[in-house]
Design a protein around this motif. Sequence first.
Motif, PDB file in Angstrom:
ATOM      1  N   LEU A 266       0.813  -1.214   0.000  1.00  0.00           N
ATOM      2  CA  LEU A 266       0.000   0.000   0.000  1.00  0.00           C
ATOM      3  C   LEU A 266       0.851   1.269   0.000  1.00  0.00           C
ATOM      4  O   LEU A 266       0.385   2.338   0.372  1.00  0.00           O
ATOM      5  CB  LEU A 266      -0.954  -0.007   1.203  1.00  0.00           C
ATOM      6  N   GLY A 267       2.102   1.133  -0.422  1.00  0.00           N
ATOM      7  CA  GLY A 267       2.940   2.309  -0.624  1.00  0.00           C
ATOM      8  C   GLY A 267       3.409   2.982   0.646  1.00  0.00           C
ATOM      9  O   GLY A 267       3.606   4.207   0.649  1.00  0.00           O
ATOM     10  N   SER A 268       3.622   2.225   1.718  1.00  0.00           N
ATOM     11  CA  SER A 268       4.032   2.848   2.983  1.00  0.00           C
ATOM     12  C   SER A 268       5.371   3.567   2.849  1.00  0.00           C
ATOM     13  O   SER A 268       5.545   4.673   3.386  1.00  0.00           O
ATOM     14  CB  SER A 268       4.089   1.808   4.104  1.00  0.00           C
ATOM     15  N   SER A 269       6.327   2.977   2.149  1.00  0.00           N
ATOM     16  CA  SER A 269       7.636   3.622   1.977  1.00  0.00           C
ATOM     17  C   SER A 269       7.519   4.899   1.152  1.00  0.00           C
ATOM     18  O   SER A 269       8.111   5.933   1.497  1.00  0.00           O
ATOM     19  CB  SER A 269       8.616   2.659   1.310  1.00  0.00           C
ATOM     20  N   SER A 270       6.772   4.838   0.077  1.00  0.00           N
ATOM     21  CA  SER A 270       6.598   6.028  -0.756  1.00  0.00           C
ATOM     22  C   SER A 270       5.899   7.143   0.003  1.00  0.00           C
ATOM     23  O   SER A 270       6.230   8.328  -0.158  1.00  0.00           O
ATOM     24  CB  SER A 270       5.808   5.680  -2.020  1.00  0.00           C
ATOM     25  N   ALA A 271       4.948   6.789   0.837  1.00  0.00           N
ATOM     26  CA  ALA A 271       4.255   7.794   1.647  1.00  0.00           C
ATOM     27  C   ALA A 271       5.230   8.517   2.568  1.00  0.00           C
ATOM     28  O   ALA A 271       5.178   9.743   2.719  1.00  0.00           O
ATOM     29  CB  ALA A 271       3.139   7.138   2.457  1.00  0.00           C
TER      30      ALA A 271
ATOM     31  N   ASN B  94      10.382  13.967  -8.422  1.00  0.00           N
ATOM     32  CA  ASN B  94      11.702  13.676  -8.960  1.00  0.00           C
ATOM     33  C   ASN B  94      12.772  13.589  -7.878  1.00  0.00           C
ATOM     34  O   ASN B  94      13.704  12.785  -7.982  1.00  0.00           O
ATOM     35  CB  ASN B  94      12.060  14.693 -10.038  1.00  0.00           C
ATOM     36  N   LEU B  95      12.642  14.359  -6.816  1.00  0.00           N
ATOM     37  CA  LEU B  95      13.551  14.209  -5.679  1.00  0.00           C
ATOM     38  C   LEU B  95      13.367  12.841  -5.010  1.00  0.00           C
ATOM     39  O   LEU B  95      14.326  12.231  -4.527  1.00  0.00           O
ATOM     40  CB  LEU B  95      13.326  15.324  -4.662  1.00  0.00           C
ATOM     41  N   ALA B  96      12.140  12.357  -5.003  1.00  0.00           N
ATOM     42  CA  ALA B  96      11.848  11.069  -4.362  1.00  0.00           C
ATOM     43  C   ALA B  96      12.518   9.898  -5.067  1.00  0.00           C
ATOM     44  O   ALA B  96      12.710   8.835  -4.466  1.00  0.00           O
ATOM     45  CB  ALA B  96      10.334  10.850  -4.313  1.00  0.00           C
ATOM     46  N   LEU B  97      12.894  10.077  -6.316  1.00  0.00           N
ATOM     47  CA  LEU B  97      13.575   9.009  -7.052  1.00  0.00           C
ATOM     48  C   LEU B  97      14.892   8.598  -6.392  1.00  0.00           C
ATOM     49  O   LEU B  97      15.367   7.479  -6.597  1.00  0.00           O
ATOM     50  CB  LEU B  97      13.865   9.441  -8.489  1.00  0.00           C
ATOM     51  N   ASN B  98      15.490   9.502  -5.614  1.00  0.00           N
ATOM     52  CA  ASN B  98      16.731   9.167  -4.918  1.00  0.00           C
ATOM     53  C   ASN B  98      16.530   8.065  -3.882  1.00  0.00           C
ATOM     54  O   ASN B  98      17.495   7.425  -3.462  1.00  0.00           O
ATOM     55  CB  ASN B  98      17.301  10.408  -4.236  1.00  0.00           C
ATOM     56  N   TYR B  99      15.271   7.858  -3.470  1.00  0.00           N
ATOM     57  CA  TYR B  99      14.974   6.863  -2.438  1.00  0.00           C
ATOM     58  C   TYR B  99      14.099   5.730  -2.964  1.00  0.00           C
ATOM     59  O   TYR B  99      14.118   4.629  -2.422  1.00  0.00           O
ATOM     60  CB  TYR B  99      14.258   7.534  -1.254  1.00  0.00           C
ATOM     61  N   GLU B 100      13.314   6.017  -3.991  1.00  0.00           N
ATOM     62  CA  GLU B 100      12.383   5.031  -4.557  1.00  0.00           C
ATOM     63  C   GLU B 100      12.429   5.151  -6.074  1.00  0.00           C
ATOM     64  O   GLU B 100      11.883   6.095  -6.645  1.00  0.00           O
ATOM     65  CB  GLU B 100      10.964   5.296  -4.040  1.00  0.00           C
ATOM     66  N   PRO B 101      13.095   4.199  -6.759  1.00  0.00           N
ATOM     67  CA  PRO B 101      13.303   4.336  -8.202  1.00  0.00           C
ATOM     68  C   PRO B 101      12.109   3.966  -9.068  1.00  0.00           C
ATOM     69  O   PRO B 101      12.200   4.053 -10.289  1.00  0.00           O
ATOM     70  CB  PRO B 101      14.467   3.383  -8.467  1.00  0.00           C
ATOM     71  N   HIS B 102      11.017   3.532  -8.459  1.00  0.00           N
ATOM     72  CA  HIS B 102       9.837   3.148  -9.233  1.00  0.00           C
ATOM     73  C   HIS B 102       8.741   4.203  -9.041  1.00  0.00           C
ATOM     74  O   HIS B 102       8.299   4.450  -7.919  1.00  0.00           O
ATOM     75  CB  HIS B 102       9.331   1.770  -8.785  1.00  0.00           C
ATOM     76  N   PRO B 103       8.295   4.842 -10.132  1.00  0.00           N
ATOM     77  CA  PRO B 103       7.398   5.996 -10.001  1.00  0.00           C
ATOM     78  C   PRO B 103       5.926   5.666  -9.807  1.00  0.00           C
ATOM     79  O   PRO B 103       5.110   6.564  -9.637  1.00  0.00           O
ATOM     80  CB  PRO B 103       7.602   6.733 -11.327  1.00  0.00           C
ATOM     81  N   ASP B 104       5.558   4.375  -9.818  1.00  0.00           N
ATOM     82  CA  ASP B 104       4.137   4.032  -9.773  1.00  0.00           C
ATOM     83  C   ASP B 104       3.494   4.319  -8.423  1.00  0.00           C
ATOM     84  O   ASP B 104       2.280   4.522  -8.340  1.00  0.00           O
ATOM     85  CB  ASP B 104       3.911   2.569 -10.168  1.00  0.00           C
ATOM     86  N   ASN B 105       4.262   4.354  -7.330  1.00  0.00           N
ATOM     87  CA  ASN B 105       3.728   4.714  -6.014  1.00  0.00           C
ATOM     88  C   ASN B 105       3.972   6.176  -5.657  1.00  0.00           C
ATOM     89  O   ASN B 105       3.092   6.843  -5.114  1.00  0.00           O
ATOM     90  CB  ASN B 105       4.352   3.830  -4.923  1.00  0.00           C
ATOM     91  N   ILE B 106       5.171   6.687  -5.934  1.00  0.00           N
ATOM     92  CA  ILE B 106       5.481   8.056  -5.508  1.00  0.00           C
ATOM     93  C   ILE B 106       4.627   9.083  -6.250  1.00  0.00           C
ATOM     94  O   ILE B 106       4.307  10.141  -5.696  1.00  0.00           O
ATOM     95  CB  ILE B 106       6.984   8.382  -5.670  1.00  0.00           C
ATOM     96  N   THR B 107       4.220   8.767  -7.480  1.00  0.00           N
ATOM     97  CA  THR B 107       3.440   9.744  -8.248  1.00  0.00           C
ATOM     98  C   THR B 107       2.037   9.924  -7.680  1.00  0.00           C
ATOM     99  O   THR B 107       1.630  11.053  -7.374  1.00  0.00           O
ATOM    100  CB  THR B 107       3.409   9.355  -9.737  1.00  0.00           C
ATOM    101  N   PRO B 108       1.228   8.860  -7.486  1.00  0.00           N
ATOM    102  CA  PRO B 108      -0.090   9.084  -6.881  1.00  0.00           C
ATOM    103  C   PRO B 108      -0.014   9.530  -5.425  1.00  0.00           C
ATOM    104  O   PRO B 108      -0.917  10.239  -4.952  1.00  0.00           O
ATOM    105  CB  PRO B 108      -0.787   7.728  -7.028  1.00  0.00           C
ATOM    106  N   ALA B 109       1.027   9.143  -4.686  1.00  0.00           N
ATOM    107  CA  ALA B 109       1.161   9.630  -3.313  1.00  0.00           C
ATOM    108  C   ALA B 109       1.300  11.152  -3.292  1.00  0.00           C
ATOM    109  O   ALA B 109       0.820  11.826  -2.382  1.00  0.00           O
ATOM    110  CB  ALA B 109       2.362   8.986  -2.630  1.00  0.00           C
TER     111      ALA B 109
END
Length: 293
Positions: free
Chosen positions: A89-94, A118-133
């Motif tokens: 459920l994207g806990s890390s991306s959140a 784009n800054l979040a890519l440094n920690y999570e290289p997959h954009p499918d969770n960080i984008t909707p978060a």
Amino acid sequence: MVITVPATSANLGPGFDTLGLALNLRNEIEIIPSEKQEIEIYGENADFLKKLPRNYFVEIFTEHYKYLTDKEPKFKFKFNNKIPLSRGLGSSSAVIIAAITAAYEAAQVPYKKDKIINLALNYEPHPDNITPATLGGFCVAKLRKNRVYFLKKFIPTYLRAVIVIPNRPISTQRSREALKKTYPLKDVVANISSSSMITAAFFSEKFDILKYIVEDKIHQENRMKLVPDLFKVREIALREGALMSTLSGSGSTFFNLAYKDDAYSIYAALKDNFKDFNVKILNFDNLGVKVYN
């Protein structure tokens, strides 16, 4: 300052590392000026998180705050977590999105949400969770040359998510180990066509077609074998009228999309058959990360 960030469901079957949407299940972090750093944690997995040697949110927040202000942060952090860990459920991306956003807010440095992604890519290289978060809604994202390109669609209020959270997690690493190294061309083509149709269905709001076109040949079946009950979850949800029924991220949560009027019957059937699992009806989130000062 209070910052809230939604849970996400990614992949949506065939949209591997590309498709994702935001759920109205939110972590909330209150940040208060303080002479010394303090951390309080409540809610999901609080006991486990308190025992960790470091706090991931505070670590990322501190890194960005110091870069932006050249000062040591002096804050008290109060976490009220609703998103369970290691459940897809994207806990890390959140955590990542909330921490970077909070640092910019605390430093009073203007920003746009695409910068946060784009800054979040440094920690999570997959954009499918960080984008909707970050953005909320249904998102299609592509990573190219260390930049995320994305499109967002608001999810109509007549839809609901019925999620099933098993009583055991699947680590992302273990889930990725279940993947094959190579795939037949016909399977790759099947996934391209299915994910393209899902995207078109969301953007045109033709949701009835989903039940006929959601098919994954890349990851879902092998990952579901790690929690075999999920095959029955999918069978029951589709029988009761779910528009689509897919593994959420890398699991173990299962995501079901439904019209509002069908959501309770799906919920009731799943609750009756899986008494040890946590079944929830959720609204979708169309706003993404939010800050209240």
